[in-house]
Design a protein around this motif. Structure first.
Motif, PDB file in Angstrom:
ATOM      1  N   LEU A 176      22.432  17.506 -10.216  1.00 33.05           N
ATOM      2  CA  LEU A 176      23.372  18.672 -10.875  1.00 33.05           C
ATOM      3  C   LEU A 176      22.398  19.739 -11.596  1.00 33.05           C
ATOM      4  O   LEU A 176      21.030  19.275 -12.230  1.00 33.05           O
ATOM      5  CB  LEU A 176      23.776  17.932 -12.645  1.00 33.05           C
ATOM      6  CG  LEU A 176      24.868  19.036 -12.843  1.00 33.05           C
ATOM      7  CD1 LEU A 176      26.408  18.648 -12.019  1.00 33.05           C
ATOM      8  CD2 LEU A 176      25.720  18.259 -13.899  1.00 33.05           C
ATOM      9  N   THR A 177      22.722  20.736 -10.659  1.00 36.16           N
ATOM     10  CA  THR A 177      21.851  21.962 -11.555  1.00 36.16           C
ATOM     11  C   THR A 177      22.311  23.275 -12.303  1.00 36.16           C
ATOM     12  O   THR A 177      23.446  23.541 -11.224  1.00 36.16           O
ATOM     13  CB  THR A 177      21.195  22.611 -10.495  1.00 36.16           C
ATOM     14  OG1 THR A 177      20.323  21.539  -9.267  1.00 36.16           O
ATOM     15  CG2 THR A 177      20.641  24.000 -10.392  1.00 36.16           C
ATOM     16  N   VAL A 178      22.800  23.660 -13.419  1.00 32.33           N
ATOM     17  CA  VAL A 178      23.777  24.531 -14.306  1.00 32.33           C
ATOM     18  C   VAL A 178      23.054  25.689 -14.361  1.00 32.33           C
ATOM     19  O   VAL A 178      21.668  25.480 -15.034  1.00 32.33           O
ATOM     20  CB  VAL A 178      23.845  23.860 -15.476  1.00 32.33           C
ATOM     21  CG1 VAL A 178      24.867  24.697 -15.885  1.00 32.33           C
ATOM     22  CG2 VAL A 178      25.071  22.484 -15.532  1.00 32.33           C
ATOM     23  N   GLU A 179      23.292  26.947 -14.096  1.00 31.73           N
ATOM     24  CA  GLU A 179      22.364  27.619 -14.698  1.00 31.73           C
ATOM     25  C   GLU A 179      23.803  29.126 -14.844  1.00 31.73           C
ATOM     26  O   GLU A 179      24.725  28.656 -14.763  1.00 31.73           O
ATOM     27  CB  GLU A 179      22.127  29.114 -13.118  1.00 31.73           C
ATOM     28  CG  GLU A 179      21.126  28.259 -12.532  1.00 31.73           C
ATOM     29  CD  GLU A 179      20.592  28.677 -11.296  1.00 31.73           C
ATOM     30  OE1 GLU A 179      20.924  30.077 -11.008  1.00 31.73           O
ATOM     31  OE2 GLU A 179      19.583  28.696 -10.417  1.00 31.73           O
ATOM     32  N   ALA A 180      23.410  30.494 -16.093  1.00 28.49           N
ATOM     33  CA  ALA A 180      23.670  30.911 -16.535  1.00 28.49           C
ATOM     34  C   ALA A 180      23.604  32.065 -16.622  1.00 28.49           C
ATOM     35  O   ALA A 180      22.478  32.498 -16.520  1.00 28.49           O
ATOM     36  CB  ALA A 180      24.134  30.409 -18.696  1.00 28.49           C
ATOM     37  N   ILE A 181      23.976  33.104 -16.645  1.00 29.30           N
ATOM     38  CA  ILE A 181      23.394  35.097 -17.029  1.00 29.30           C
ATOM     39  C   ILE A 181      24.230  35.250 -18.174  1.00 29.30           C
ATOM     40  O   ILE A 181      25.750  34.748 -17.944  1.00 29.30           O
ATOM     41  CB  ILE A 181      23.755  34.797 -15.553  1.00 29.30           C
ATOM     42  CG1 ILE A 181      25.202  35.517 -14.903  1.00 29.30           C
ATOM     43  CG2 ILE A 181      23.270  34.808 -13.991  1.00 29.30           C
ATOM     44  CD1 ILE A 181      25.057  35.928 -13.942  1.00 29.30           C
ATOM     45  N   LEU A 182      23.652  36.469 -18.723  1.00 30.77           N
ATOM     46  CA  LEU A 182      24.653  37.115 -19.514  1.00 30.77           C
ATOM     47  C   LEU A 182      24.669  38.756 -18.951  1.00 30.77           C
ATOM     48  O   LEU A 182      23.522  38.834 -17.915  1.00 30.77           O
ATOM     49  CB  LEU A 182      23.866  37.635 -20.785  1.00 30.77           C
ATOM     50  CG  LEU A 182      24.409  38.895 -22.183  1.00 30.77           C
ATOM     51  CD1 LEU A 182      25.359  37.993 -22.386  1.00 30.77           C
ATOM     52  CD2 LEU A 182      23.397  39.101 -22.710  1.00 30.77           C
ATOM     53  N   VAL A 183      26.246  38.756 -18.087  1.00 28.26           N
ATOM     54  CA  VAL A 183      27.087  39.876 -17.953  1.00 28.26           C
ATOM     55  C   VAL A 183      27.384  41.071 -18.932  1.00 28.26           C
ATOM     56  O   VAL A 183      28.307  40.785 -19.599  1.00 28.26           O
ATOM     57  CB  VAL A 183      27.719  39.917 -16.356  1.00 28.26           C
ATOM     58  CG1 VAL A 183      28.027  41.004 -15.902  1.00 28.26           C
ATOM     59  CG2 VAL A 183      26.973  39.055 -15.625  1.00 28.26           C
ATOM     60  N   ARG A 184      26.811  42.428 -19.517  1.00 30.13           N
ATOM     61  CA  ARG A 184      27.504  43.753 -20.050  1.00 30.13           C
ATOM     62  C   ARG A 184      27.038  44.334 -19.985  1.00 30.13           C
ATOM     63  O   ARG A 184      26.233  44.787 -18.246  1.00 30.13           O
ATOM     64  CB  ARG A 184      25.765  42.876 -21.720  1.00 30.13           C
ATOM     65  CG  ARG A 184      24.452  42.999 -21.234  1.00 30.13           C
ATOM     66  CD  ARG A 184      24.339  42.696 -22.430  1.00 30.13           C
ATOM     67  NE  ARG A 184      22.557  42.690 -22.844  1.00 30.13           N
ATOM     68  CZ  ARG A 184      22.089  43.158 -23.793  1.00 30.13           C
ATOM     69  NH1 ARG A 184      22.082  43.440 -24.828  1.00 30.13           N
ATOM     70  NH2 ARG A 184      20.989  42.559 -23.798  1.00 30.13           N
ATOM     71  N   ILE A 242      27.948  33.711 -17.583  1.00 25.87           N
ATOM     72  CA  ILE A 242      28.990  33.356 -16.245  1.00 25.87           C
ATOM     73  C   ILE A 242      28.066  31.473 -16.682  1.00 25.87           C
ATOM     74  O   ILE A 242      26.640  31.784 -16.402  1.00 25.87           O
ATOM     75  CB  ILE A 242      29.103  34.123 -15.421  1.00 25.87           C
ATOM     76  CG1 ILE A 242      29.665  35.363 -15.744  1.00 25.87           C
ATOM     77  CG2 ILE A 242      29.271  33.358 -14.391  1.00 25.87           C
ATOM     78  CD1 ILE A 242      29.628  36.366 -14.196  1.00 25.87           C
ATOM     79  N   VAL A 243      28.638  30.605 -16.068  1.00 26.01           N
ATOM     80  CA  VAL A 243      27.783  29.072 -16.526  1.00 26.01           C
ATOM     81  C   VAL A 243      28.339  29.059 -14.713  1.00 26.01           C
ATOM     82  O   VAL A 243      29.303  28.334 -14.024  1.00 26.01           O
ATOM     83  CB  VAL A 243      28.305  28.037 -17.148  1.00 26.01           C
ATOM     84  CG1 VAL A 243      27.733  27.301 -16.730  1.00 26.01           C
ATOM     85  CG2 VAL A 243      28.680  28.889 -18.770  1.00 26.01           C
ATOM     86  N   THR A 244      27.835  28.297 -13.727  1.00 26.01           N
ATOM     87  CA  THR A 244      27.899  27.819 -12.463  1.00 26.01           C
ATOM     88  C   THR A 244      26.767  26.819 -12.466  1.00 26.01           C
ATOM     89  O   THR A 244      25.402  26.313 -12.834  1.00 26.01           O
ATOM     90  CB  THR A 244      27.593  29.231 -11.148  1.00 26.01           C
ATOM     91  OG1 THR A 244      25.850  29.044 -11.590  1.00 26.01           O
ATOM     92  CG2 THR A 244      28.197  30.307 -11.574  1.00 26.01           C
TER      93      THR A 244
END
Length: 307
Positions: A176-184, A242-244
């Motif tokens: 399992l691989t999880v990544e998160a980004i902040l979009v603003r 956003i979490v993928t």
């Protein structure tokens, strides 16, 4: 300043994204929309009800068109008088489905030529529909539940952003691989708002196996894109997290994806997620999913420090 991200190699058998739409506060304009552009992807992503309704409509339309042609051919079908649309329609159904009951048959070169064309179209139509249905059924979905709220709280000297994922399958997800980004939206030098994407480093972005549930954490330090931002700041910037997620489905050995978007309204400040794992009298451990989205307020918590 926009930050670029490295592209990760995906396996050839990886499948489509599932989950919420990305960039909920951003709309696309100025595109020349083509209704028949990327038809295959549209058939894969539409709902099952719309899919079967559309396939059935196309099937009926094909038979109506060929039924109309048959009705125009004088004495073209045995036992069917000319201009008898519905009997010609049902003969088309027999031909397209290759049922061939034998009580009616084409007569003459013209009628047999139309039958030949319809049979060819029927072969293509059946093959395409079979392939689409197989692709839709065979595509694995991650079946991952995301907590409907993310939390930000300070506890024991650490300010953490937390969210929870849960595995809804009977089998485990592996690798399992999880990544998160902040979009603003940040104003540029001319004052115009520009979309900025910043990676949110997670304390643990990889897990060998996800049997039941996992809390994803990000520590808000001076290097964090969230550092110094209050709830009002995030609201003003229309920020989204956003979490993928990508993992290997244990049963099919295919790569499955999931995604979830947290807007500022989905973030609870000064709260933590409730513990859902509890011991059972028989010695086992029970995951109480009725508490999956529950949060509790920390009396000593505070919002992230400001610069």
């Amino acid at each position: 300043m926009h930050r670029s991200f490295p592209h990760h190699h995906k396996k050839s058998n990886s499948i489509r994204l599932t989950g919420e739409d990305t960039f909920q506060n951003v709309r696309k304009t100025g595109l020349r929309t083509k209704h028949f552009h990327d038809v295959y992807h549209q058939f894969l992503t539409m709902g099952w009800t719309i899919f079967f309704t559309l396939i059935a409509s196309i099937y009926v339309l094909i038979n109506m068109v060929f039924g109309f042609f048959y009705s125009l051919i004088p004495s073209g079908i045995t036992g069917v008088s000319s201009h008898h649309f519905w009997r010609s329609f049902f003969f088309s159904v027999h031909t397209l489905s290759t049922v061939g009951y034998g009580n009616i048959a084409p007569v003459g070169v013209l009628a047999n030529s139309v039958v030949t064309l319809e049979t060819f179209i029927g072969i293509i139509f059946t093959g395409l529909v079979t392939g689409l249905i197989f692709a839709r059924f065979s595509s694995p979905h991650a079946r991952v539940l995301f907590s409907d709220k993310a939390t930000i709280a300070t506890h024991k000297g650490k300010t953490l952003l937390n969210l929870r994922i849960g595995n809804l399958r009977r089998t485990a997800l592996i690798d399992l691989t999880v990544e998160a980004i902040l979009v603003r939206r940040i104003p540029d030098i001319s004052g115009e708002p520009t979309l900025q994407l910043e990676r949110i480093p997670l304390q643990s972005s990889h897990l060998p196996i996800l049997p039941i549930t996992w809390v994803i954490s990000h520590e808000i330090t001076q290097d964090s894109p969230l550092y110094g931002l209050s709830k009002d700041d995030l609201l003003q910037q229309k920020a989204e997290i956003i979490v993928t997620l990508s993992a290997t489905d244990q049963a099919s050995a295919q790569t499955a994806f999931a995604m979830h978007t947290y807007t500022t309204e989905h973030i609870k400040w000064g709260c933590v997620l409730c513990e859902i794992m509890r011991p059972h009298p028989d010695g086992s451990v029970v995951a109480d999913f009725s508490l999956f989205h529950a949060t509790t307020t920390l009396p000593t918590s505070s919002t992230p420090p400001h610069n």
